[in-house]
Structure formats: C-alpha cells, structure tokens
Motif scaffolding. Structure first.
Motif, PDB file in Angstrom:
ATOM      1  N   CYS A  68      39.157  40.316  43.152  1.00 28.70           N
ATOM      2  CA  CYS A  68      39.203  40.829  42.068  1.00 28.70           C
ATOM      3  C   CYS A  68      37.226  41.115  42.209  1.00 28.70           C
ATOM      4  O   CYS A  68      36.929  42.418  41.332  1.00 28.70           O
ATOM      5  CB  CYS A  68      39.289  39.998  40.929  1.00 28.70           C
ATOM      6  N   LEU A  69      37.032  40.175  42.502  1.00 29.13           N
ATOM      7  CA  LEU A  69      35.302  40.414  42.489  1.00 29.13           C
ATOM      8  C   LEU A  69      34.613  41.756  43.127  1.00 29.13           C
ATOM      9  O   LEU A  69      33.771  42.881  42.852  1.00 29.13           O
ATOM     10  CB  LEU A  69      34.151  39.400  43.031  1.00 29.13           C
ATOM     11  N   ARG A  70      35.121  42.334  44.021  1.00 25.02           N
ATOM     12  CA  ARG A  70      35.100  43.122  44.883  1.00 25.02           C
ATOM     13  C   ARG A  70      35.324  44.106  43.896  1.00 25.02           C
ATOM     14  O   ARG A  70      34.905  45.433  44.299  1.00 25.02           O
ATOM     15  CB  ARG A  70      35.831  43.235  45.988  1.00 25.02           C
ATOM     16  N   LEU A  71      37.253  44.808  43.005  1.00 24.39           N
ATOM     17  CA  LEU A  71      37.697  46.226  43.179  1.00 24.39           C
ATOM     18  C   LEU A  71      36.060  45.385  41.826  1.00 24.39           C
ATOM     19  O   LEU A  71      36.263  47.263  41.475  1.00 24.39           O
ATOM     20  CB  LEU A  71      38.466  45.304  42.189  1.00 24.39           C
ATOM     21  N   VAL A  72      35.497  44.973  40.762  1.00 24.33           N
ATOM     22  CA  VAL A  72      34.659  44.864  39.984  1.00 24.33           C
ATOM     23  C   VAL A  72      33.875  45.657  40.309  1.00 24.33           C
ATOM     24  O   VAL A  72      32.841  45.963  38.946  1.00 24.33           O
ATOM     25  CB  VAL A  72      35.035  44.071  38.813  1.00 24.33           C
TER      26      VAL A  72
ATOM     27  N   CYS B 262      35.059  47.882  46.185  1.00 23.93           N
ATOM     28  CA  CYS B 262      35.835  48.056  47.002  1.00 23.93           C
ATOM     29  C   CYS B 262      36.991  47.916  46.790  1.00 23.93           C
ATOM     30  O   CYS B 262      37.769  46.969  45.975  1.00 23.93           O
ATOM     31  CB  CYS B 262      34.955  46.999  47.797  1.00 23.93           C
ATOM     32  N   PRO B 263      38.179  48.649  47.080  1.00 27.19           N
ATOM     33  CA  PRO B 263      39.535  48.915  47.104  1.00 27.19           C
ATOM     34  C   PRO B 263      40.419  47.420  47.595  1.00 27.19           C
ATOM     35  O   PRO B 263      39.665  46.818  48.818  1.00 27.19           O
ATOM     36  CB  PRO B 263      40.504  49.775  47.418  1.00 27.19           C
ATOM     37  N   SER B 264      41.640  47.117  47.684  1.00 28.86           N
ATOM     38  CA  SER B 264      42.079  45.896  48.202  1.00 28.86           C
ATOM     39  C   SER B 264      43.237  45.990  49.148  1.00 28.86           C
ATOM     40  O   SER B 264      43.954  47.167  47.415  1.00 28.86           O
ATOM     41  CB  SER B 264      42.284  45.266  47.313  1.00 28.86           C
TER      42      SER B 264
END
Length: 386
Positions: free
Chosen positions: A63-67, A72-74
């Motif tokens: 989640c942290l990467r997405l926001v 950063c896509p998951s």
C-alpha cells in the motif's frame, strides 16, 4: 534454526507462486508478561502466526508503494475505484481478483489438527477418559463442561480450543493454538484488525493449506477446519451477524493439499543419531524486509526495550497503517486510528462488524475461546516504524 517453516505464497493469474511472507518459530509470550509487552513484543511467534503477521506487513508495505509519490505499481494489490466503496465496505485497497493465497506448513499446526499425530507418538495412545482438569474460560462455560485445554494435555479430547504451549512445564499462556487461529482466519480472512482498515476482506481468504503427506491426517483437518467438522455452524452464524455479508465477511474454508516434499530442516530429516532441539530464534521474511527475532523482539535487543520492536509488532503496524491513511487522504481512517490507546483503535466503530463476526464465532463455534488481554493500553508515541 528450529524445524518449523511456514510461508504464505500468493498465486497470480499466470499460475506462478511467489513467496511473500515466511516465518519460523515455536514459542510464545507467557500470560504474566503480556502487560509488559507495550505493543512492541510479539505475543505469539509460532511459525504460522509469524507468517500471517508478515503477510499483513507485506500488504501494508505494498500500500505504501501505491500511495507514494511517484506511485509504484503492485502485482498483487490495487486501489479500489470510488464506485466500489460503500459505507460497509469502505476500504481503499483490495487484493487483485486474479490472486490466490496459499499457505504451506512444514508441520501440522499445533492444536486440534495435530492431535492424532500426538496420540500416535505416545508410548500408550489409549484415549484418556477423565474430565480435563483445565481452566474453564468462564463460570458459564465451566457449567457447560467447556474447558480451555493447555497444549497437548488430554490429547484425546478432540475438537476443543487449545492453548499454547504444548510443554506442561512451560509458563502458561492464553495464546490459542495455530489450528484455532487458522480456523478463525476462515471467517475473518488473513487480515489483521489494522490491515482490514485498508483492505476489503474479499479475496483476502486463504485458498489452500499445504501440508507434507506425513503431517496430514484427514479426520483431524476435517474436524478442525471443515464445514462437516466443528466449523459447521460458521456460515449460519455469519449470516445472522448484522452487516457481515455487506462488509465482505463470509465463511471461506480452505482446501487441504499435500506434498511429498519435506522442509530441509524438518525433524523427519534429522539423522536418528541426532536429537532435535527447539530453537529460540525466529526468522521473518517478506520481499520488503527480513528480521531475526528472539523472544518476540529483534535479535540483539532486550525483550522489553522499545528499540527491539519488530516491523510486525502491534505498535509498528499501527504506525504504518496510520501513515498510509494520512498519505492516501482517508480522513475516516485517520480519525479511527487516533485512539488514545491501541484498545481504543480495536474498539473503533468502524471495526464493529468485524469484531461482532469474530465474537459470534468465538461464542457459538469455537466455544471456550478466551481473549489474550493485557497489552492494549499503550499509546501511539512514534516508536513504531513505517
């Protein structure tokens, strides 16, 4: 290292398995030490539980990467569109529809799913007929003959909620067996309370539990987990729980799969001339981090030193989820996570449906379940790490 290994791989639409969490361990915190944990010491570091906690941390880190800016896509999670979000299913994130969760256990989970194996290992496997002299979970439960069984005591008393540890000379705990916690996960999903603030429980249920053939006893796993066993009333209980279905909660029994492969360090791979010894070390892995723990805290730190907080402990998870709620602009969650204490957060109205569903299953399905309380009064003081 100990001879236990667990991991929660996730399977994508291409059929490829990816290990996103792994844990080893075989101990837990005595009840007398729970009030000292202060949110930084893990209560239970049996391998299955570490793997599940690490899985939740993996989701939070995704989640942290997405926001983040830039995002950063998951491969595994997504943000939900505005039209998907409802008052009951308010979460901003979801595990992708083409992703399945599978859990491998190198040993049968402690508790009811391993009782036949425990009996077979006894010199005299004759069932015990005496009433279990264990602690009743309450006066009412004692009157009904429902008892909390400690570890492997009275091993022939089947279908019961059991406590860790299994050694009779170990300090008592109120940590439920791994079998019982996995059975509950079929109702609440693999998400913890905090992670369920971010993720809808849909698609977050374990699809299969994989055991070595040597650890698989069909009657035991059926009794412990299946709709024809002690979980037979779970679906009807959830159907009667207000808001459960609208919130994405349902009874999702996982399948049991087997493999002839054994974990390299399994006790069954130890030469007969060697005696297996339990280890106080635990390993935790996700693609985002890895840790070595002793006594529920980072190796090298004293047990109740706040600097020993693992990334998967209560305080660290609280910090991480609160940070994501702020970054994602989720004012409802930001407010819910502002509780004076961790207990306040767990009692927040936004978690009421999940809480009700879990309590009803404790009361009517996994009877005799006693909460492991005493570590909920700590506050959010910045010691947690994101």
């Amino acid at each position: 290292m100990g001879s236990l290994e667990r991991h929660c791989p996730i399977q994508g639409k291409d059929g490829q398995l990816t290990c996103v969490s792994l844990g080893t361990g075989m101990k837990c915190l005595p009840s007398s030490k729970i009030p000292l944990a202060n949110g930084t010491v893990l209560h239970d570091w049996h391998a299955e539980i570490l793997a599940l906690r690490a899985f939740n941390r993996f989701l939070v880190d995704e989640c942290l990467r997405l926001v983040s800016d830039p995002p950063c896509p998951s491969h595994f999670i997504r943000q939900r569109s505005p039209h998907e979000i409802t008052p009951h299913e308010y979460q901003l994130f979801a595990i992708k529809d083409d992703v399945e969760i599978h859990m491998y256990c190198s040993e049968a989970p402690c508790g009811d799913a391993s009782m036949e194996l425990v009996m077979a290992a006894q010199e005299d496997p004759t069932p015990w007929t005496a009433t279990p002299p264990s602690i009743p979970s309450s006066t009412t439960e004692a009157e009904k003959g429902l008892y909390l069984l400690r570890g492997r005591g009275h091993f022939s008393h089947l279908g019961a909620v059991r406590l860790k540890p299994s050694r009779p000379d170990a300090p008592p705990t109120l940590s439920k067996s791994c079998t019982d916690k996995l059975a509950m996960a079929q109702v609440t999903s693999a998400l913890s309370s905090l992670t369920s603030l971010l993720f809808t429980p849909k698609n977050a249920y374990i699809s299969s539990l994989v055991l070595p053939k040597s650890q698989y006893v069909p009657t035991a796993t059926t009794r412990a987990f299946a709709t024809t066993g002690r979980m037979s009333e779970a679906s009807s209980v959830l159907a009667q729980t207000v808001g459960a279905q609208d919130s994405g909660y349902a009874f999702h029994p996982f399948s049991i799969q087997t493999t002839h492969l054994e974990f390299t360090h399994s006790r069954r791979n130890i030469p007969p001339t060697h005696k297996p010894l339990p280890s106080n070390l635990s390993a935790v892995y996700t693609p985002h981090f890895q840790e070595t723990l002793i006594g529920g805290v980072l190796q090298g730190r004293k047990q109740f030193d706040p600097r020993g907080a693992s990334l998967i402990c209560r305080k660290s998870m609280w910090s991480a989820v609160a940070g994501i709620a702020a970054l994602a602009g989720m004012p409802v969650l930001v407010e819910a996570l502002k509780g004076v204490s961790y207990r306040d957060v767990k009692r927040a109205s936004i978690l009421e449906v999940r809480r009700d569903a879990k309590n009803e299953v404790k009361k009517r399905v996994l009877k005799g379940w006693m909460d492991n309380e005493g570590d909920g009064e700590f506050g959010f003081d910045g010691d947690g790490r994101v």
